[in-house]
Design a protein around this motif. Sequence first.
Motif, PDB file in Angstrom:
ATOM      1  N   ASN A 149      44.375   9.793  96.082  1.00  0.00           N
ATOM      2  CA  ASN A 149      45.571   9.691  95.234  1.00  0.00           C
ATOM      3  C   ASN A 149      45.363  10.278  93.839  1.00  0.00           C
ATOM      4  N   ALA A 150      44.420  11.193  93.710  1.00  0.00           N
ATOM      5  CA  ALA A 150      44.130  11.773  92.400  1.00  0.00           C
ATOM      6  C   ALA A 150      45.251  12.680  91.909  1.00  0.00           C
ATOM      7  N   THR A 151      46.041  13.230  92.813  1.00  0.00           N
ATOM      8  CA  THR A 151      47.152  14.104  92.414  1.00  0.00           C
ATOM      9  C   THR A 151      48.497  13.529  92.857  1.00  0.00           C
ATOM     10  N   LEU A 152      48.525  12.237  93.142  1.00  0.00           N
ATOM     11  CA  LEU A 152      49.775  11.582  93.510  1.00  0.00           C
ATOM     12  C   LEU A 152      50.673  11.484  92.281  1.00  0.00           C
ATOM     13  N   THR A 153      51.915  11.944  92.403  1.00  0.00           N
ATOM     14  CA  THR A 153      52.874  11.875  91.309  1.00  0.00           C
ATOM     15  C   THR A 153      53.992  10.898  91.685  1.00  0.00           C
ATOM     16  N   PRO A 154      54.769  10.418  90.702  1.00  0.00           N
ATOM     17  CA  PRO A 154      55.836   9.471  91.033  1.00  0.00           C
ATOM     18  C   PRO A 154      56.830   9.987  92.057  1.00  0.00           C
ATOM     19  N   VAL A 155      57.198  11.270  91.959  1.00  0.00           N
ATOM     20  CA  VAL A 155      58.172  11.805  92.913  1.00  0.00           C
ATOM     21  C   VAL A 155      57.562  11.907  94.301  1.00  0.00           C
ATOM     22  N   LEU A 156      56.303  12.283  94.392  1.00  0.00           N
ATOM     23  CA  LEU A 156      55.637  12.345  95.692  1.00  0.00           C
ATOM     24  C   LEU A 156      55.498  10.941  96.293  1.00  0.00           C
TER      25      LEU A 156
ATOM     26  N   LEU B 187      51.315   2.825  89.218  1.00  0.00           N
ATOM     27  CA  LEU B 187      50.568   3.032  87.978  1.00  0.00           C
ATOM     28  C   LEU B 187      49.652   4.253  88.084  1.00  0.00           C
ATOM     29  N   LYS B 188      49.053   4.440  89.269  1.00  0.00           N
ATOM     30  CA  LYS B 188      48.183   5.603  89.487  1.00  0.00           C
ATOM     31  C   LYS B 188      48.978   6.905  89.386  1.00  0.00           C
ATOM     32  N   SER B 189      50.149   6.941  90.011  1.00  0.00           N
ATOM     33  CA  SER B 189      50.972   8.149  89.988  1.00  0.00           C
ATOM     34  C   SER B 189      51.471   8.444  88.574  1.00  0.00           C
ATOM     35  N   LEU B 190      51.829   7.409  87.823  1.00  0.00           N
ATOM     36  CA  LEU B 190      52.256   7.619  86.440  1.00  0.00           C
ATOM     37  C   LEU B 190      51.106   8.141  85.587  1.00  0.00           C
ATOM     38  N   GLY B 191      49.925   7.609  85.807  1.00  0.00           N
ATOM     39  CA  GLY B 191      48.756   8.108  85.075  1.00  0.00           C
ATOM     40  C   GLY B 191      48.483   9.568  85.378  1.00  0.00           C
ATOM     41  N   ASN B 192      48.606   9.949  86.655  1.00  0.00           N
ATOM     42  CA  ASN B 192      48.396  11.348  87.028  1.00  0.00           C
ATOM     43  C   ASN B 192      49.439  12.253  86.367  1.00  0.00           C
ATOM     44  N   ALA B 193      50.708  11.804  86.367  1.00  0.00           N
ATOM     45  CA  ALA B 193      51.769  12.601  85.766  1.00  0.00           C
ATOM     46  C   ALA B 193      51.566  12.750  84.264  1.00  0.00           C
ATOM     47  N   LEU B 194      51.159  11.670  83.601  1.00  0.00           N
ATOM     48  CA  LEU B 194      50.927  11.739  82.161  1.00  0.00           C
ATOM     49  C   LEU B 194      49.719  12.608  81.835  1.00  0.00           C
ATOM     50  N   LEU B 195      48.706  12.587  82.700  1.00  0.00           N
ATOM     51  CA  LEU B 195      47.547  13.463  82.500  1.00  0.00           C
ATOM     52  C   LEU B 195      47.959  14.921  82.581  1.00  0.00           C
ATOM     53  N   ILE B 196      48.753  15.259  83.586  1.00  0.00           N
ATOM     54  CA  ILE B 196      49.245  16.628  83.711  1.00  0.00           C
ATOM     55  C   ILE B 196      50.102  16.990  82.499  1.00  0.00           C
ATOM     56  N   LEU B 197      50.918  16.053  82.055  1.00  0.00           N
ATOM     57  CA  LEU B 197      51.780  16.301  80.895  1.00  0.00           C
ATOM     58  C   LEU B 197      50.964  16.581  79.643  1.00  0.00           C
ATOM     59  N   VAL B 198      49.942  15.779  79.408  1.00  0.00           N
ATOM     60  CA  VAL B 198      49.144  15.911  78.186  1.00  0.00           C
ATOM     61  C   VAL B 198      48.283  17.170  78.210  1.00  0.00           C
ATOM     62  N   VAL B 199      47.783  17.548  79.390  1.00  0.00           N
ATOM     63  CA  VAL B 199      46.867  18.695  79.490  1.00  0.00           C
ATOM     64  C   VAL B 199      47.617  19.992  79.751  1.00  0.00           C
ATOM     65  N   GLN B 200      48.473  19.990  80.766  1.00  0.00           N
ATOM     66  CA  GLN B 200      49.076  21.240  81.221  1.00  0.00           C
ATOM     67  C   GLN B 200      50.146  21.786  80.287  1.00  0.00           C
ATOM     68  N   VAL B 201      51.028  20.917  79.800  1.00  0.00           N
ATOM     69  CA  VAL B 201      52.150  21.394  78.972  1.00  0.00           C
ATOM     70  C   VAL B 201      51.663  22.068  77.687  1.00  0.00           C
ATOM     71  N   PRO B 202      50.725  21.485  76.906  1.00  0.00           N
ATOM     72  CA  PRO B 202      50.242  22.209  75.717  1.00  0.00           C
ATOM     73  C   PRO B 202      49.580  23.545  76.042  1.00  0.00           C
ATOM     74  N   ILE B 203      48.783  23.579  77.128  1.00  0.00           N
ATOM     75  CA  ILE B 203      48.143  24.847  77.504  1.00  0.00           C
ATOM     76  C   ILE B 203      49.193  25.886  77.856  1.00  0.00           C
ATOM     77  N   MET B 204      50.175  25.498  78.655  1.00  0.00           N
ATOM     78  CA  MET B 204      51.217  26.437  79.061  1.00  0.00           C
ATOM     79  C   MET B 204      52.039  26.909  77.860  1.00  0.00           C
ATOM     80  N   MET B 205      52.374  25.991  76.949  1.00  0.00           N
ATOM     81  CA  MET B 205      53.164  26.368  75.779  1.00  0.00           C
ATOM     82  C   MET B 205      52.393  27.324  74.883  1.00  0.00           C
ATOM     83  N   ALA B 206      51.088  27.073  74.710  1.00  0.00           N
ATOM     84  CA  ALA B 206      50.274  27.972  73.890  1.00  0.00           C
ATOM     85  C   ALA B 206      50.210  29.370  74.506  1.00  0.00           C
ATOM     86  N   LEU B 207      50.018  29.424  75.823  1.00  0.00           N
ATOM     87  CA  LEU B 207      49.990  30.725  76.506  1.00  0.00           C
ATOM     88  C   LEU B 207      51.346  31.425  76.406  1.00  0.00           C
ATOM     89  N   ALA B 208      52.426  30.678  76.563  1.00  0.00           N
ATOM     90  CA  ALA B 208      53.763  31.271  76.512  1.00  0.00           C
ATOM     91  C   ALA B 208      54.061  31.837  75.129  1.00  0.00           C
TER      92      ALA B 208
END
Length: 277
Positions: free
Chosen positions: A229-236, A53-74
């Motif tokens: 485990n603040a940056t633990l992702t499901p794949v890791l 659950l922790k790793s999924l939360g971290n992945a979703l946080l990155i998804l919600v924050v990083q992807v919009p920022i990256m798309m806007a910059l791109a």
Amino acid sequence: MWFALPAAALLALFFAYPLAVSLLQSLFRTSGGVSTFVGFEQYARMFRDPLVLKSLGNALLILVVQVPIMMALAVGLAYLLNQAWLRFRAGFRLLTFLPAITTLVAYSVVFRVIMTTDGGLLNQFLALFGAGPIDWLNNEWWARVAVIASITWRWTGYNMVIILAGLQAIPPELYEAARIDGAGRWQIFRHIVVPQLRPVLIFTSVTSTIGALQLFDENFILTGGGPNNATLTPVLYLYKIGFQQFDFGYASAIAWMLVILTGIIAVIQFRIMREKP
């Protein structure tokens, strides 16, 4: 048909067969070298595992924050680098795309050196403005910032090139007609550029979403999934379960959970972005 047979055989050997084996393996639990069929118990175990659950939360946080920022910059960079008045456009495009062709391990190591707490280049730069050193990789909040920053640096140029190709496919007549009707730059961007780029934006958003849910290299090299485990992702976490604890049945179950979750999010995202405004 015969010409396609070698490719089909390779696809079956290196893609279909491993998928089938991993699915079958997720239904077994291995203990003491003996495999026991447990059905879907491994999947039920994930709901009781706080690290999943922790790793999924971290992945979703990155998804919600990083992807919009990256798309806007791109989108912004692609729109800027598509302007006829900009000099040295080819050089700027090359510089923007260069991070995408660097190896994941190499750039992650470089970011680790840059963000070292004692003597790191980033903290030395901040010291010029009187800012104290930041513990980038050992503080939970700043570790997430470091991972998001590294991913954004790596993939913005890649998405920019795809969006730039979409911009160049827009017929010039649309711009001319809009200017004749008195449309300004923002109106042209909002009512012509964005609707015409919808298929490209859907593609880049979905692929970026899949990439965010499959993060491994950056987190493994920069922080190792820490701190706390603040940056633990499901794949890791899957890697640690499978290759450090040798619990391949549970690791396979996590992998299939991630496949299903990625598919659901991608379909939802595709349908939302496909709808006409």
